[in-house]
Design an enzyme around this catalytic site. Structure first.
Site, PDB file in Angstrom:
ATOM      1  N   ALA A 163       3.772  -5.039  -2.465  1.00 62.00           N
ATOM      2  CA  ALA A 163       4.404  -3.491  -2.825  1.00 62.00           C
ATOM      3  C   ALA A 163       5.709  -3.240  -2.118  1.00 62.00           C
ATOM      4  O   ALA A 163       5.512  -3.773  -0.726  1.00 62.00           O
ATOM      5  CB  ALA A 163       3.327  -2.576  -2.773  1.00 62.00           C
ATOM      6  N   LYS A 214      10.295  -8.086  -5.130  1.00 62.01           N
ATOM      7  CA  LYS A 214      10.252  -9.387  -5.384  1.00 62.01           C
ATOM      8  C   LYS A 214       9.375  -9.829  -6.457  1.00 62.01           C
ATOM      9  O   LYS A 214       9.656 -10.975  -7.146  1.00 62.01           O
ATOM     10  CB  LYS A 214       9.863  -9.899  -4.134  1.00 62.01           C
ATOM     11  CG  LYS A 214      10.793  -9.752  -2.955  1.00 62.01           C
ATOM     12  CD  LYS A 214      10.573 -10.028  -1.681  1.00 62.01           C
ATOM     13  CE  LYS A 214      11.498  -9.646  -0.684  1.00 62.01           C
ATOM     14  NZ  LYS A 214      11.536  -8.132  -0.430  1.00 62.01           N
ATOM     15  N   CYS A 262      12.106  -8.375   7.009  1.00 66.75           N
ATOM     16  CA  CYS A 262      13.341  -7.600   6.922  1.00 66.75           C
ATOM     17  C   CYS A 262      13.671  -7.019   8.360  1.00 66.75           C
ATOM     18  O   CYS A 262      13.787  -5.836   8.628  1.00 66.75           O
ATOM     19  CB  CYS A 262      13.270  -6.308   6.034  1.00 66.75           C
ATOM     20  SG  CYS A 262      11.921  -5.245   6.184  1.00 66.75           S
TER      21      CYS A 262
HETATM   22  C1  SAM Z   1       7.765  -5.576   3.588  1.00 69.10           C
HETATM   23  S1  SAM Z   1       6.710  -4.526   2.510  1.00 69.10           S
HETATM   24  C2  SAM Z   1       6.642  -5.671   1.126  1.00 69.10           C
HETATM   25  C3  SAM Z   1       7.834  -5.470   0.363  1.00 69.10           C
HETATM   26  C4  SAM Z   1       7.610  -6.231  -0.949  1.00 69.10           C
HETATM   27  N1  SAM Z   1       7.425  -7.614  -0.927  1.00 69.10           N
HETATM   28  C5  SAM Z   1       8.830  -5.978  -2.115  1.00 69.10           C
HETATM   29  O1  SAM Z   1       9.650  -6.814  -1.993  1.00 69.10           O
HETATM   30  O2  SAM Z   1       8.966  -4.939  -2.607  1.00 69.10           O
HETATM   31  C6  SAM Z   1       5.216  -5.197   3.129  1.00 69.10           C
HETATM   32  C7  SAM Z   1       3.869  -4.985   2.382  1.00 69.10           C
HETATM   33  O3  SAM Z   1       2.841  -5.599   2.949  1.00 69.10           O
HETATM   34  C8  SAM Z   1       1.761  -4.835   2.648  1.00 69.10           C
HETATM   35  N2  SAM Z   1       0.629  -5.381   3.616  1.00 69.10           N
HETATM   36  C9  SAM Z   1       0.388  -5.413   5.137  1.00 69.10           C
HETATM   37  N3  SAM Z   1      -0.074  -6.075   5.783  1.00 69.10           N
HETATM   38  C10 SAM Z   1      -1.028  -6.672   4.551  1.00 69.10           C
HETATM   39  C11 SAM Z   1      -2.090  -7.435   4.277  1.00 69.10           C
HETATM   40  N4  SAM Z   1      -2.626  -8.182   5.430  1.00 69.10           N
HETATM   41  N5  SAM Z   1      -2.370  -7.792   3.213  1.00 69.10           N
HETATM   42  C12 SAM Z   1      -1.671  -7.269   2.228  1.00 69.10           C
HETATM   43  N6  SAM Z   1      -0.731  -6.468   2.029  1.00 69.10           N
HETATM   44  C13 SAM Z   1      -0.294  -6.243   3.301  1.00 69.10           C
HETATM   45  C14 SAM Z   1       2.344  -3.444   3.364  1.00 69.10           C
HETATM   46  O4  SAM Z   1       1.236  -2.295   2.651  1.00 69.10           O
HETATM   47  C15 SAM Z   1       3.443  -3.430   2.545  1.00 69.10           C
HETATM   48  O5  SAM Z   1       3.496  -2.676   1.187  1.00 69.10           O
END
Ligand code: SAM
Length: 445
Positions: free
Chosen positions: A261, A265, A375
């Site tokens: 989220a 991507k 990032c």
């Molecule tokens: C950098 S953002 C991702 C951005 C996304 N890939 C995009 O391109 O729009 C990181 C995401 O990882 C989620 N997250 C963090 N730890 C996680 C975990 N252990 N398992 C799944 N999701 C996780 C967070 O809630 C956040 O939405």
């Protein structure tokens, strides 16, 4: 309503009060900027112009905090006491208007005195008045003599970037972070046609699958731009669009998108014809991802789960892990990060990144690809995680990027064949977010 000088002043003052409350939420309560903006009920009630002013005022204080505090210090005989935090914030907001936003001095001073109107600050209005008046006279010369890049970068970031990239590049990064970033869009199809419709620049037309569109900063409400309603594009920094491209042609392949989220991507992969499984831990953020995909009329299987524990139904052709990180590559959008995070927090992030990476390896088919992305500008979260993985796990090997694989972004290739974008890359076109990505291949058994 007919606009009169009186109601215009009241509205402007409501914007300043809101900016003050937001500044306290960020700097005193440690709330991330986006969360503070989304959670403030007064901001939503302001008219669009005042909302934009409140946001600009807040972001200017956060971007220029080092310069603003240094300028205020020069006008004080002794430092502000820790308990006088309201006085300090009101001074910062006033100084931002005087030094960086070209607010007429009488307006910046009188509205700051109004903010300090209650009985608690009655004894401090004299000091407030004196400091702001002095800044209105001497501020321009003070700013002229400041080292903006150094002052606005906390030591933990300056030291880390200087060690990782050299002092000249650290300075260029810090300077690039001071500006409002342009608006980049990724298109579902035909970027050339959308570039023409939107009057945007197509950044890297030769990129397989089409490049990113770039519009100047200050577009305001993106939902009003042509193509938003019909789901023709989504907002995504040009650098953020690169990690998914490292997987090459994904059409007809199964791709697991871990930590997915809000789905920039996921959308790229789905638009390129992959069967995507998007895994996200936060239910609210997964909901946003779903809404974004619905607007774009793109499909993906959505899974609410901890990506460090979830098991896929079968190993996938490819896995993209966009790991949670300090996000220091996005200070242009999130200047709060510089002041809210510190090097101690990096250690707990790297432990989570290692867990996610180790688990992700097991989700990839033999011969399949794994892209790890963050990032962040911090090497601990980037290449050091890959070095740790490669020295501990011989199921994977690096598959270096070839020169020419990312046309237009040649400066972003490291000697090891990883992607390393910096905010000071593409300076003439408005810079990039800082991303690190590495492509790995699971060895055949
Ligand atoms: C950098 S953002 C991702 C951005 C996304 N890939 C995009 O391109 O729009 C990181 C995401 O990882 C989620 N997250 C963090 N730890 C996680 C975990 N252990 N398992 C799944 N999701 C996780 C967070 O809630 C956040 O939405």
């Amino acid at each position: 309503m007919i606009e009169t000088p009186k109601n215009r002043d009241v509205r402007g003052q409501n914007a300043r009060k809101t900016a003050l409350a937001l500044l306290r939420a960020v700097l005193d309560d440690g709330r991330p900027l986006d969360e503070a903006l989304a959670g403030n009920p007064h901001l939503a009630k302001l008219e669009a112009r005042d909302r934009a002013f409140a946001r600009l005022l807040l972001v200017t204080v956060l971007r220029r905090l080092g310069q603003i505090d240094a300028a205020i210090d020069r006008c004080l005989d002794r430092p502000i006491r820790a308990k006088d935090v309201m006085l300090q914030h009101i001074l910062r907001l006033g100084a931002a208007q005087l030094l960086f936003l070209e607010t007429p001095p009488h307006a910046a001073v009188s509205t700051s005195l109004d903010l300090a109107g209650g009985p608690r600050l009655a004894g401090q209005r004299g000091l407030l008045n004196a400091v702001l008046r002095r800044l209105s006279r001497e501020g321009a010369a003070l700013v002229e003599g400041q080292d903006a890049a150094r002052l606005n970068t906390p030591d933990w970031l300056w030291d880390s970037w200087s060690a990782a990239y050299g002092e000249a590049t650290a300075r260029a990064i810090a300077e690039a972070q001071l500006g409002e970033p342009p608006l980049d869009l990724s298109c579902k199809g035909d970027p050339q046609a959308w570039a023409e419709k939107l009057g945007a620049t197509l950044l890297n037309a030769e990129m397989p699958g089409g490049g990113s569109l770039r519009l100047p900063a200050g577009q305001g409400d993106v939902t009003r731009l042509p193509g938003y309603g019909e789901g023709a594009w989504w907002v995504q920094d040009a650098a953020a669009a690169l990690p998914a491209r490292l997987l090459g042609d994904v059409s007809g392949k199964t791709v697991i998108d871990l930590c997915a989220a809000p789905g920039g991507k996921t959308a790229q992969l789905a638009a390129a014809g992959a069967a995507v499984i998007a895994v996200e831990r936060s239910v609210e953020r997964l909901q946003r991802l779903q809404e974004n995909l619905e607007r774009l009329q793109l499909g993906a299987a959505l899974v609410e789960a901890d990506a460090a524990a979830w098991q896929p139904p079968a190993p996938a052709d490819a896995v993209l892990l966009d790991a949670p990180c300090s996000a220091t590559g996005t200070l242009r959008r999130h200047p709060d990060i510089a002041w809210l995070k510190d090097s101690a927090q990096i250690a707990s992030l790297t432990a989570a990144q290692d867990r996610l990476l180790a688990h992700a390896v097991g989700m990839v088919k033999p011969g399949g690809l794994l892209v790890y992305a963050v990032c962040s500008l911090q090497p601990e979260e980037g290449q050091q995680r890959i070095h740790a993985l490669l020295s501990a796990d011989d199921r994977v090997e690096r598959l270096p990027l070839a020169a020419g694989e990312l046309p237009g972004f040649e400066d972003c290739l490291t000697p090891e064949g990883d992607l390393r974008s910096l905010p000071c890359h593409l300076p003439a076109q408005g810079g990039l977010d800082g991303f690190y990505a590495c492509r790995l291949r699971r060895r055949e058994v």
